[in-house]
Motif scaffolding. Structure first.
Motif, PDB file in Angstrom:
ATOM      1  N   UNK B 347       0.727  -1.136   0.031  1.00 12.38           N
ATOM      2  CA  UNK B 347       0.004   0.016  -0.158  1.00 12.38           C
ATOM      3  C   UNK B 347       0.796   1.195  -0.153  1.00 12.38           C
ATOM      4  N   UNK B 348       0.310   2.379  -0.530  1.00 10.73           N
ATOM      5  CA  UNK B 348       0.733   3.715  -0.313  1.00 10.73           C
ATOM      6  C   UNK B 348       1.053   4.070   1.275  1.00 10.73           C
ATOM      7  N   UNK B 350       2.336   7.213   3.658  1.00 12.16           N
ATOM      8  CA  UNK B 350       0.879   7.269   4.152  1.00 12.16           C
ATOM      9  C   UNK B 350      -0.230   7.228   3.029  1.00 12.16           C
ATOM     10  N   UNK B 355      -8.075   7.895  -1.208  1.00 14.71           N
ATOM     11  CA  UNK B 355      -7.331   7.111  -2.036  1.00 14.71           C
ATOM     12  C   UNK B 355      -7.879   5.515  -1.630  1.00 14.71           C
ATOM     13  N   UNK B 391      -0.459  15.443  -3.448  1.00 19.32           N
ATOM     14  CA  UNK B 391      -0.955  14.545  -4.458  1.00 19.32           C
ATOM     15  C   UNK B 391      -1.761  13.390  -4.068  1.00 19.32           C
ATOM     16  N   UNK B 392      -2.563  12.688  -4.790  1.00 19.09           N
ATOM     17  CA  UNK B 392      -3.068  11.521  -4.571  1.00 19.09           C
ATOM     18  C   UNK B 392      -2.836  10.528  -5.545  1.00 19.09           C
ATOM     19  N   UNK B 393      -3.118   9.109  -5.481  1.00 22.25           N
ATOM     20  CA  UNK B 393      -3.058   8.273  -6.285  1.00 22.25           C
ATOM     21  C   UNK B 393      -1.765   8.185  -7.212  1.00 22.25           C
ATOM     22  N   UNK B 394      -1.804   7.581  -8.333  1.00 22.95           N
ATOM     23  CA  UNK B 394      -0.588   7.265  -9.368  1.00 22.95           C
ATOM     24  C   UNK B 394      -0.213   8.255 -10.228  1.00 22.95           C
ATOM     25  N   UNK B 399      -4.729  14.694  -6.911  1.00 21.13           N
ATOM     26  CA  UNK B 399      -5.313  15.263  -5.776  1.00 21.13           C
ATOM     27  C   UNK B 399      -6.674  16.040  -6.272  1.00 21.13           C
TER      28      UNK B 399
END
Lengths: 242, 509
Positions: B347-348, B350, B355, B391-394, B399
Motif C-alpha cells: 500500500x501507499x 501514508x 485514496x 498529490x493522490x493516487x498514481x 489530488x
C-alpha cells in the motif's frame, strides 16, 4: 593605446568578472544550502524527465507568468526573446569566422532590437501606470529598466543613427578576448555604447540572473515526493551505506 | 467587534480592486503569553536585545533553507502575484499583495544581508529591522494563510508561504508568538490533539457515535480506539470527533471501513492529524508533532497509516513525513526502519482516506446509492494544501481527480465552480495557516470573498446547495463565514459526508 581605450578595456574585464564570478558565487551558495523539506509547486511533475520539461517551459516560455497575467507575459517575452536574439547577433563582433547560422540570424537581430526596446518600454509604463505595481516598485527596479532601455536605445542609435566602424569595434573586442589589446575605434561612441550594459551587467547577475539560476537549482531539487510504492522493507532494514 | 463585520460586496468583474493602504493595519491576533511561549521552548516575551537575536535567527534560516534564500533574492517585483491573494482581493490592503508581504522581510534581508542594501538602502528598498517593522511583520504575516496560490503564478515559483513561515519562526524565537497556534501546539503535546480532548472523553464520544450509527442504519459500525493489532491507523483532525459538519465525515470513514471489512483504529496518543508546527515554520515542532504518529503506529502494530480529511495534515504527511519521521521511506533512524518493516509495502504509505475509498469503489467493494444524495446539488472546493502541496493516487493531478471521482460515485448532481477558482488555482477558504481564530474574524470574512463569489455564481445558476471539501479548517471556516454572505452554514461538508449518505451497509454479506 589611448587612455579611453584602456579604461573601456578595464571596464570590460571588470564587468565580465563580476558577471561570471557573481553568478558562480550565487549558484555555489544556493547549492550548498540544504533543502530539508520538499516544497514542490503545483502542478509538480513526478519524474526527472518531467522536471526537465517543466523547467524548460518555465525558462523559455514563462509558463507560470502566462497563467498569471497575459499582458505582463507578452511584454516580458517580447523583451527577453528580443534580448536573446540581440545577444546572439552580437556574436558577430566576437567570433571569427562568423558562422552561417549567425549570418542567417543577423537580420532578425535588428528587428529584435526594436522588440526588446518596445517590451522594455511597455514594462516600464506598466510599472509606472498600474497602482499595485507602482506600490511595490523600488528605485532600483526603475533603474534597471532604465539601464536596459539605454542599452537597447544606444545600440539602435549606433545601427541607425551614428554609424560606427564595426570592423574596428570587432578588432578591439577580439583583442580584448585574446588579451592582445588594440586601440579602440576612432569614435568613442562605438565603445561607449555598451557602457550602460556594463553597469547593468554588474547589477543583473546580483539579482535576476542569479535568481534564474537559483530557481533552476531549486526546481531540480524539488521532484522528491512520496514514492508511489515504498521500497521493500528488507532494503530499508540494512544499515544505510554512506 | 463581531457585530460590525460586514462581508465585502461581490465584484461584478474579477478585477484587481483599488488599493486601500492601511485597511487591515489593525488586524492582529492575540500575542502568546509568556507561559505558552515557554511551553514550546521559546522566550516568554520580547527582550531588549531582540533585534540582534532576530537577525541571527534570520541568518540561521537563510543557511538552513535554500528556498528562503532563493525566494528573498529572486523577486523582480513584476507584480504577477499582486492580485492573486484572496486576502488582498477581500481587504484591498496593498501589504496583503504577496510581493508586498514578502518585501516586509526582503527589505530587512537586503539591509542586513546584501551589499547593495548595506551601501544603498534607499535605492533597493532596504530597511532596518526596527520595532515598527517587527510590528508590521506580526500584523501582516498573520494575514497570510500559507495557501501558496501566489506561487502558481510567479515566474520564479516564489512561495510566500515559506517567507511567512520564516517570519513566524523568527518572531517566535524572540518571544513574539501567536496565541492561537502556539496554544494549540502545546495542547497537542500535553493532551494529544488540537482541541484538547482527553482520552476518556474521546472514548466516550466514539461510543456515542457507535450508538448513533446503530440507530440510523441498524449496522454495528465500530469506532475503535487504541486497538493493538488493527490493520489501519486512522489519523484525522480532532475536529472530526465532535464538530459539525466534520463528524459526519468521520462517520463516513467508519462506514467505509465497516463495509470493506477493514480492521481499523484511532489512537488517543495521535488523535490529531493537524500539524501546526508547519504553520509557525518550526522544524522541531513539525517533527515532534509528526513523531506522535510514528510512536502510535509502532505501539499499535498497524500495517497502514491513513490520513483523514485535513488539508495541511495531508501536506505534511505526503510531502514531509518520509524525511521527517520515516513514514513512507526516507527515515534513517532505528525507529523509522522498524516502522518500515512493519508497514505493508503493498500500500501507499501514508494513504489518504480518499485514496482508500476510491480504491474500494473501483474494486466494487462498496454498495452506493447515489439517489440518497438527490436532495443535494454539489460543488467541490479544492483545499489549498491538498491542491497545491500534495498529490493522490498514481497520476499527476490525482489530488483533483480522486475526490471528484468519489463524489461522482455517490452523487447524481454535481457542478464545477468557475475555472480559475478551482484545481491548482483554488482560492483559500480564508482560515488556514493558523488564522482560524475569532479575533481575526474580519480578515477571515473578507478573505473568503473570492470563494464566495464563485459559490454565489453556481448557487444562482445551478442551485448548488452543498460545497464538499476535504479539510477540517475549510469546514470550520466556511461554517462560520457562509452566513455573512447570505448562505446557510450547513452548506459546507466533507466528501465522506456524501459517502456516508450514499453507502448501503445492510447489503454487505
Amino acid at each position: 593605446m589611448s587612455l579611453a581605450s584602456l579604461l573601456f578595456a578595464l571596464l570590460f574585464y571588470v564587468a565580465a568578472a563580476v558577471l561570471v564570478g557573481g553568478l558562480a558565487y550565487r549558484i555555489v551558495g544556493y547549492a550548498r544550502t540544504p533543502a530539508p523539506l520538499k516544497i514542490p509547486t503545483t502542478p509538480a511533475p513526478t519524474t526527472g524527465g518531467g522536471v526537465v520539461l517543466r523547467l524548460a517551459r518555465e525558462v523559455l516560455l514563462f509558463e507560470s507568468l502566462f497563467k498569471g497575467s497575459l499582458w505582463l507575459w507578452g511584454l516580458a517575452w517580447l523583451f527577453h526573446a528580443g534580448l536573446a536574439l540581440v545577444l546572439l547577433r552580437h556574436l558577430r563582433y566576437f567570433t571569427e569566422p562568423v558562422g552561417s547560422w549567425l549570418v542567417f540570424l543577423s537580420p532578425f537581430g535588428v528587428y529584435a532590437g526594436f522588440a526588446m526596446a518596445a517590451g522594455l518600454a511597455g514594462l516600464w509604463l506598466r510599472r509606472l501606470w498600474l497602482p499595485p505595481v507602482r506600490y511595490i516598485s523600488t528605485p532600483s527596479d526603475h533603474l534597471l529598466l532604465g539601464l536596459l532601455l539605454a542599452i537597447a536605445g544606444s545600440g539602435l542609435a549606433l545601427k541607425f543613427g551614428v554609424h560606427t566602424d564595426v570592423v574596428a569595434v570587432k578588432s578591439f573586442f577580439r583583442g580584448l578576448l585574446t588579451l592582445a589589446w588594440e586601440a579602440a575605434a576612432g569614435r568613442p561612441a562605438a565603445v561607449a555604447a555598451p557602457l550602460p550594459g556594463r553597469c547593468a551587467d554588474d547589477r543583473v547577475p546580483l539579482q535576476q540572473a542569479a535568481a534564474r539560476a537559483g530557481g533552476v537549482l531549486l526546481a531540480v531539487a524539488q521532484p522528491g515526493r512520496r514514492p508511489a510504492r515504498p521500497p521493500p522493507p528488507r532494503a530499508l532494514g540494512r544499515a544505510p551505506r554512506s | 467587534m463581531a457585530a460590525e463585520i460586514k462581508a465585502p460586496a461581490l465584484r461584478p468583474l474579477p478585477l484587481a480592486p483599488p488599493l486601500l493602504p492601511g485597511a487591515m493595519a489593525g488586524s492582529r491576533p492575540y500575542v502568546a503569553s509568556d507561559k505558552m511561549q515557554q511551553a514550546l521552548g521559546f522566550p516568554g516575551e520580547l527582550a531588549p536585545d531582540w533585534q540582534p537575536k532576530a537577525l541571527a535567527k534570520m541568518g540561521e534560516l537563510l543557511g538552513r533553507y535554500r528556498s528562503l534564500r532563493v525566494f528573498l533574492d529572486a523577486c523582480v517585483h513584476c507584480g504577477a502575484c499582486a492580485d492573486k491573494c484572496h486576502y488582498f482581493l477581500g481587504t484591498q490592503d496593498p501589504l496583503n499583495m504577496p510581493v508586498a508581504r514578502q518585501d516586509l522581510m526582503r527589505s530587512v534581508y537586503r539591509r542586513h544581508f546584501t551589499l547593495p542594501g548595506k551601501l544603498f538602502p534607499r535605492l533597493v528598498g532596504a530597511r532596518e529591522l526596527t520595532r515598527e517593522v517587527l510590528d508590521q511583520w506580526y500584523t501582516y504575516y498573520n494575514q497570510c494563510s500559507e495557501c501558496r496560490r501566489c506561487s502558481v503564478f510567479c515566474p520564479y515559483g516564489i512561495d510566500t508561504a515559506e517567507v511567512t513561515m520564516a517570519a513566524k519562526e523568527i518572531m517566535d524565537s524572540v518571544g513574539l508568538g501567536q496565541k492561537y497556534s502556539n496554544e494549540i501546539i502545546a495542547k497537542v503535546h500535553r493532551i494529544g490533539n488540537n482541541l484538547g480532548l482527553p482520552g476518556p472523553a474521546l472514548a466516550d464520544t466514539l461510543q456515542g457515535l457507535e450508538e448513533d450509527v446503530k440507530e440510523e442504519t441498524g449496522a454495528d459500525v465500530r469506532f475503535p480506539l487504541d486497538e493493538a493489532g488493527a490493520e489501519v491507523l486512522l489519523v484525522t483532525p480532532s475536529a472530526d470527533f465532535f464538530a459539525e459538519p466534520h463528524v459526519d465525515s468521520l462517520i463516513g470513514y467508519a462506514k467505509v471501513f465497516h463495509a470493506a471489512g477493514i480492521r481499523w483504529t484511532l489512537s488517543s496518543k495521535a488523535s490529531e492529524a493537524g500539524n501546526f508546527g508547519l504553520f509557525i515554520g518550526n522544524y522541531e515542532q513539525l517533527r515532534a508533532i509528526a513523531l506522535r504518529v510514528r510512536e502510535a503506529a509502532l505501539e499499535l502494530g498497524v500495517k497502514r497509516i491513513v490520513v483523514g480529511e485535513c488539508g495541511h495534515a495531508w501536506r505534511v504527511a505526503y510531502s514531509f513525513w518520509n524525511t521527517l519521521v520515516g513514514i513512507g521511506g526516507g527515515g534513517r533512524d532505528p525507529f523509522a526502519r522498524q516502522l518500515q518493516q512493519q508497514l505493508d509495502p503493498r500500500y501507499r504509505q501514508p494513504m489518504h482516506i480518499c485514496e482508500l475509498t476510491w480504491d474500494l469503489i473501483q474494486r466494487g467493494a462498496l454498495t452506493l446509492d447515489k439517489d440518497a444524495n438527490d436532495h443535494r446539488i454539489v460543488t467541490y472546493h479544492d483545499s489549498c494544501n491538498v491542491a497545491r502541496a500534495s498529490r493522490m493516487g498514481d497520476l499527476p493531478g490525482g489530488q483533483f481527480t480522486l475526490p471528484r471521482a468519489i463524489i461522482g460515485a455517490v452523487v447524481n448532481r454535481y457542478v464545477e465552480m468557475a475555472p480559475g477558482t478551482t484545481h491548482e488555482q483554488t482560492y483559500c477558504c480564508g482560515g488556514g495557516g493558523g488564522l482560524l481564530t475569532d479575533e481575526l474574524l474580519e480578515l477571515r470574512v473578507k478573505g473568503a470573498l473570492p470563494r464566495m463569489e464563485a459559490l454565489r455564481q453556481v448557487a444562482d445558476q445551478h442551485g448548488v446547495n452543498f460545497m464538499a471539501t476535504i479539510c477540517a479548517i475549510c469546514k470550520a471556516q466556511f461554517s462560520k463565514v457562509l452566513p455573512y454572505y447570505g448562505f446557510k452554514m450547513g452548506m459546507v461538508g466533507g466528501v465522506h459526508q456524501l459517502v456516508s449518505t450514499a453507502i448501503r451497509l445492510h447489503a454487505q454479506p
